[in-house]
Design an enzyme around this catalytic site. Structure first.
Site, PDB file in Angstrom:
ATOM      1  N   GLY A  51       0.821  -1.210   0.000  1.00  0.00           N
ATOM      2  CA  GLY A  51       0.000   0.000   0.000  1.00  0.00           C
ATOM      3  C   GLY A  51       0.854   1.259   0.000  1.00  0.00           C
ATOM      4  N   ASN A  74      -0.551  -9.774  11.463  1.00  0.00           N
ATOM      5  CA  ASN A  74       0.404  -8.717  11.197  1.00  0.00           C
ATOM      6  C   ASN A  74      -0.177  -7.377  11.606  1.00  0.00           C
ATOM      7  OD1 ASN A  74       0.021  -6.679   8.765  1.00  0.00           O
ATOM      8  ND2 ASN A  74      -1.013  -8.587   8.178  1.00  0.00           N
ATOM      9  N   ILE A  76       1.698  -4.297  10.614  1.00  0.00           N
ATOM     10  CA  ILE A  76       2.826  -3.582  10.021  1.00  0.00           C
ATOM     11  C   ILE A  76       2.591  -2.073  10.169  1.00  0.00           C
ATOM     12  CG2 ILE A  76       4.185  -3.249   7.903  1.00  0.00           C
ATOM     13  CD1 ILE A  76       4.238  -6.153   8.942  1.00  0.00           C
ATOM     14  N   GLY A  77       1.325  -1.677  10.120  1.00  0.00           N
ATOM     15  CA  GLY A  77       1.024  -0.253  10.252  1.00  0.00           C
ATOM     16  C   GLY A  77       1.228   0.493   8.944  1.00  0.00           C
ATOM     17  N   ASN A 132      -7.256   0.455  -0.898  1.00  0.00           N
ATOM     18  CA  ASN A 132      -7.345  -0.246   0.380  1.00  0.00           C
ATOM     19  C   ASN A 132      -8.203   0.582   1.323  1.00  0.00           C
ATOM     20  OD1 ASN A 132      -7.069  -1.639   2.731  1.00  0.00           O
ATOM     21  ND2 ASN A 132      -4.903  -1.177   3.034  1.00  0.00           N
ATOM     22  N   CYS A 135      -7.858  -1.608   5.547  1.00  0.00           N
ATOM     23  CA  CYS A 135      -6.825  -2.085   6.456  1.00  0.00           C
ATOM     24  C   CYS A 135      -7.196  -1.833   7.901  1.00  0.00           C
ATOM     25  CB  CYS A 135      -5.475  -1.463   6.163  1.00  0.00           C
ATOM     26  SG  CYS A 135      -4.227  -2.288   7.141  1.00  0.00           S
ATOM     27  N   GLY A 249      -5.947 -17.038   2.254  1.00  0.00           N
ATOM     28  CA  GLY A 249      -5.506 -18.391   2.567  1.00  0.00           C
ATOM     29  C   GLY A 249      -5.191 -19.305   1.404  1.00  0.00           C
ATOM     30  N   THR A 271      -0.064 -14.613   2.099  1.00  0.00           N
ATOM     31  CA  THR A 271       0.765 -15.279   3.105  1.00  0.00           C
ATOM     32  C   THR A 271       1.556 -16.458   2.533  1.00  0.00           C
ATOM     33  OG1 THR A 271      -0.790 -14.553   4.794  1.00  0.00           O
ATOM     34  CG2 THR A 271       0.653 -16.380   5.388  1.00  0.00           C
TER      35      THR A 271
HETATM   36  C1  LIG Z   1       2.339  -8.780   6.197  1.00  0.00           C
HETATM   37  C2  LIG Z   1       1.093  -8.372   5.447  1.00  0.00           C
HETATM   38  C3  LIG Z   1       0.963  -7.064   4.973  1.00  0.00           C
HETATM   39  C4  LIG Z   1      -0.180  -6.663   4.286  1.00  0.00           C
HETATM   40  N1  LIG Z   1      -0.263  -5.380   3.803  1.00  0.00           N
HETATM   41  C5  LIG Z   1      -1.354  -4.997   3.074  1.00  0.00           C
HETATM   42  C6  LIG Z   1      -1.432  -3.688   2.501  1.00  0.00           C
HETATM   43  O1  LIG Z   1      -0.522  -2.860   2.616  1.00  0.00           O
HETATM   44  N2  LIG Z   1      -2.563  -3.347   1.802  1.00  0.00           N
HETATM   45  C7  LIG Z   1      -3.598  -4.242   1.620  1.00  0.00           C
HETATM   46  O2  LIG Z   1      -4.581  -3.901   0.973  1.00  0.00           O
HETATM   47  N3  LIG Z   1      -3.528  -5.505   2.138  1.00  0.00           N
HETATM   48  C8  LIG Z   1      -2.441  -5.890   2.854  1.00  0.00           C
HETATM   49  N4  LIG Z   1      -2.374  -7.193   3.366  1.00  0.00           N
HETATM   50  C9  LIG Z   1      -3.506  -8.128   3.146  1.00  0.00           C
HETATM   51  C10 LIG Z   1      -3.241  -9.105   1.991  1.00  0.00           C
HETATM   52  O3  LIG Z   1      -3.069  -8.420   0.777  1.00  0.00           O
HETATM   53  C11 LIG Z   1      -4.401 -10.114   1.864  1.00  0.00           C
HETATM   54  O4  LIG Z   1      -5.592  -9.409   1.634  1.00  0.00           O
HETATM   55  C12 LIG Z   1      -4.594 -10.975   3.100  1.00  0.00           C
HETATM   56  O5  LIG Z   1      -3.339 -11.290   3.679  1.00  0.00           O
HETATM   57  C13 LIG Z   1      -5.371 -12.259   2.839  1.00  0.00           C
HETATM   58  O6  LIG Z   1      -4.701 -13.108   1.916  1.00  0.00           O
HETATM   59  P1  LIG Z   1      -3.705 -14.329   2.360  1.00  0.00           P
HETATM   60  O7  LIG Z   1      -4.451 -15.161   3.357  1.00  0.00           O
HETATM   61  O8  LIG Z   1      -3.382 -15.037   1.097  1.00  0.00           O
HETATM   62  O9  LIG Z   1      -2.517 -13.688   2.979  1.00  0.00           O
HETATM   63  C14 LIG Z   1      -1.232  -7.595   4.070  1.00  0.00           C
HETATM   64  C15 LIG Z   1      -1.095  -8.909   4.539  1.00  0.00           C
HETATM   65  C16 LIG Z   1       0.049  -9.316   5.218  1.00  0.00           C
HETATM   66  C17 LIG Z   1       0.153 -10.732   5.702  1.00  0.00           C
END
Ligand SMILES: Cc1cc2nc3c(=O)[nH]c(=O)nc-3n(C[C@H](O)[C@H](O)[C@H](O)COP(=O)(O)O)c2cc1C
Ligand SMILES: Cc1cc2nc3c(=O)[nH]c(=O)nc-3n(C[C@H](O)[C@H](O)[C@H](O)COP(=O)(O)OP(=O)(O)OC[C@H]3O[C@@H](n4cnc5c(N)ncnc54)[C@H](O)[C@@H]3O)c2cc1C
Ligand code: FES
Lengths: 308, 269
Positions: A51, A74, A76-77, A132, A135, A249, A271
């Protein structure tokens, strides 16, 4: 049998063509450049950047991540380099690799989203914008927009007026009913909807009575959330006319097939990139094998194919 | 690039400490002291994330890892039997030690011994003599990861050892590692002082080492730990508070960093 067709198109009015339906998810793939030594970026269906906000953000105090059962939290902020450095250093380095680049935007006000969109509209090589609005990590920030149809519609139409780039709106699962929010984004001119973002959660270290994350609460992702993602993609896909990009997931080709069956036109992998830096390629390969084994010549045959 | 590595050996060498030998030619060929790998300890979904481990040594195509059982992942790893079993991993990752240091002092606290052995091997192979080597652990028995073999091998090499343990009387030399570091630094004549301390160990120890080095005006490199997901600089999960504000990524700007670049006040164990 010959290789099945994996190419998909997301969006009708402003289509984004992908060579396969597997896209790296925002925040798990940095600016793409971090993965250069790990896999051929050109082979990905697409890539969503971390983002980007108007100004650089330092992010939350550590610890920022914590493993949970079949998932992770997470907080991360929304740390990122900010718009200026993104446009100067990251985007120009990424574009030559030939992967469709979706830029994920994070704003703290409608005006910020608009300013980001205007700047990116002028930047060469952007395939689409992903807003986004969901978040859960920044206290009082993204949460407020993404939880109600009104603000989601407001941001979407303001950004729609600022750019002709394809607009994907990324929805949060931390809501009671996601359908009215999806409909609001559609009505305001979204070209596609991405879902789900992370589920708000927390983890506690009972022995020292402390939260495991510096921010106390964080976003849950990984295999643990797949049933929630599938449910929401299914609910949204049957209610809207624009395409849905599904995630939550996914770690295998069969997981991706499940999302397509639920109604997604493409998927994102987040992930799983932490379990294997080449996860996106692997998911796409497995999806091709799945289609072949099912006697399908085209991956698009899966989309919305759930028999209830 | 991520890869599958065959496990050749996974042997208990001390109390709760194991040595893993993996065949990983591409990583072995590039590995520098202080760099690490991300290793998945199982094929299942729990534990999910890969674990970071320092490179303990390179032997031809093989990579050596020295690890201590501390939780779920390392416990599972300790039960993996060699044979046709493979584990997935990627690396080598991060910034290693800067070896361009005249008259270095090596400092290893506890399991910090793992990368320091690779560092010592590399420096000795460069033809360095009488390397100052400070090593501490909570008990004398836990020195060298509790491994008699490692103790014998290391003490048989061209090192000047300064050993320390916190349990009094257990080890001949010093109490806290900082106390052992002082004489190591003082062993150099004023005309040719120590050119740098290269340290790995628990955070409180590194903090103490950094303070001592600052007092002696000796440059100090520390190898830091943080929870990691990607190991590649992408997730921003592994940050360490940076001097002057903000954060740096342990996996990218580190794990080995100039101690002066760390904001020690804001770091928490
Ligand atoms: C470490 C981390 C950082 C993420 N940062 C963002 C972000 O900056 N903007 C956003 O829209 N989603 C962010 N996400 C969400 C992912 O894009 C995704 O929507 C979410 O992790 C679900 O998918 P997954 O289960 O395959 O990880 C982040 C996820 C993780 C794990
Ligand atoms: C760069 C680097 C190099 C390392 N080298 C070694 C080594 O050579 N030998 C060794 O024994 N240990 C080393 N560690 C620590 C090792 O990564 C942890 O002991 C291990 O991850 C613990 O996993 P677990 O499942 O047993 O513990 P759990 O506590 O169950 O793990 C839960 C989560 O926390 C993370 N975690 C727990 N402790 C640490 C830690 N100290 N540092 C980072 N993440 C942690 C785990 O990776 C996992 O994601 C290193 C850590 C880093 C960052
Ligand atoms: S572990 Fe992901 S950025 Fe360091």
């Amino acid at each position: 049998m010959s290789q099945p067709n994996l190419a998909v198109t997301v969006g009708r009015q402003r289509p984004v063509h992908l060579k396969n339906p597997v896209i790296a998810a925002s925040g798990t793939f940095g600016y793409g450049l971090e993965y250069l030594g790990q896999l051929d970026l050109g082979g990905l269906g697409g890539l969503v950047t971390k983002g980007v906000s108007l100004n650089p953000r330092q992010g939350n105090p550590p610890p920022r991540i914590c493993e949970t059962a079949a998932g992770m939290l997470n907080a991360i902020g929304l740390a990122n380099v900010g718009l200026e450095v993104f446009l100067r250093d990251k985007l120009p380095a990424l574009v030559p690799h030939g992967v469709p680049v979706v830029v994920n935007l994070y704003g703290e006000s409608v005006a910020e989203f608009v300013e980001l969109a205007r700047a990116l509209d002028q930047a060469p090589g952007v395939a689409a914008l992903e807003l986004n609005v969901s978040c859960p990590n920044v206290s009082g920030g993204g949460m407020a927009f993404g939880c109600q149809p009104g603000p989601v519609g407001e941001i979407t139409s303001a950004v729609r007026a600022a750019t002709e780039l394809p607009l994907w709106v990324k929805l949060t699962p931390n809501v009671g009913d996601i359908v009215p929010i999806a409909l609001a984004a559609q009505a305001a001119g979204a070209d596609a909807l991405s879902l789900i973002n992370t589920l708000l959660g927390m983890a506690i270290d009972a022995r020292n009575r402390r939260p495991r994350l510096g921010n106390v609460v964080g976003g849950l992702s990984g295999p643990a959330i797949k049933p929630v993602g599938l449910r929401m993609v299914w609910q949204v896909a049957r209610s809207v006319d624009i395409p849905v990009v599904g995630m939550g997931g996914i770690i295998s080709g069969e997981d991706a097939a499940e999302y397509l069956l639920a109604g997604a036109s493409a998927v994102q992998v987040g992930t799983a990139n932490f379990l294997d830096p080449a996860a996106c390629r692997k998911v796409a390969e497995e999806l091709a094998q799945f289609c072949q084994a099912q006697g399908m010549g085209d991956v698009n045959e899966l989309v919305g194919g759930l028999e209830v | 690039m991520s890869d599958w590595a065959a496990i050749k050996e996974n042997k208990q060498v001390g109390e709760g400490v194991y040595r893993l030998r993996l065949t990983a030619p591409a990583i072995a060929a590039q590995a520098q002291p202080g760099q690490f790998i991300m290793l998945r300890v199982s094929h299942g979904l729990d534990p999910l994330l890969a674990r970071p481990f320092s490179i303990h040594g390179v032997d031809g195509d093989d990579l050596l890892i020295l690890y201590k059982v501390v939780g779920k992942g390392t416990r599972l790893l300790s039960m993996v039997r060699p044979g046709n079993k493979t584990l997935s991993l990627w690396g080598p990752l991060g910034r290693g030690f800067n070896l361009d240091v005249k008259r270095p002092v090596l400092v290893a606290g506890g399991m910090g011994i793992a990368p320091i052995v690779f560092l010592a091997d590399t420096l000795l192979n460069q033809g360095r003599k009488k390397l100052a080597f400070v090593h501490g652990a909570v008990t004398g028995k836990a020195l060298f990861g509790g491994s008699e073999e490692l103790r014998t091998t290391l003490l048989g090499r061209d090192l000047e050892p300064y050993l320390a343990s916190e349990v009094e009387g257990e080890e001949r030399y010093y109490g806290l590692i900082g106390v052992a570091l002082e004489p190591a630094l003082s062993s150099f004549p004023d005309s040719s002082p120590c050119g740098g301390v290269l340290a790995c160990g628990p955070l409180p120890m590194l903090k103490a080492v950094a303070q001592i080095c600052a007092r002696h005006k000796v440059p100090c490199q520390v190898s830091l730990e943080a929870p990691m997901a990607c190991g590649l600089g992408a997730c921003l999960g592994c940050v360490i508070p940076a001097a002057g504000g903000g954060y740096v990524r342990a996996c990218q700007e580190g794990p080995v960093m100039d101690a002066a670049l760390v904001d020690w006040e804001r770091t928490k164990p």
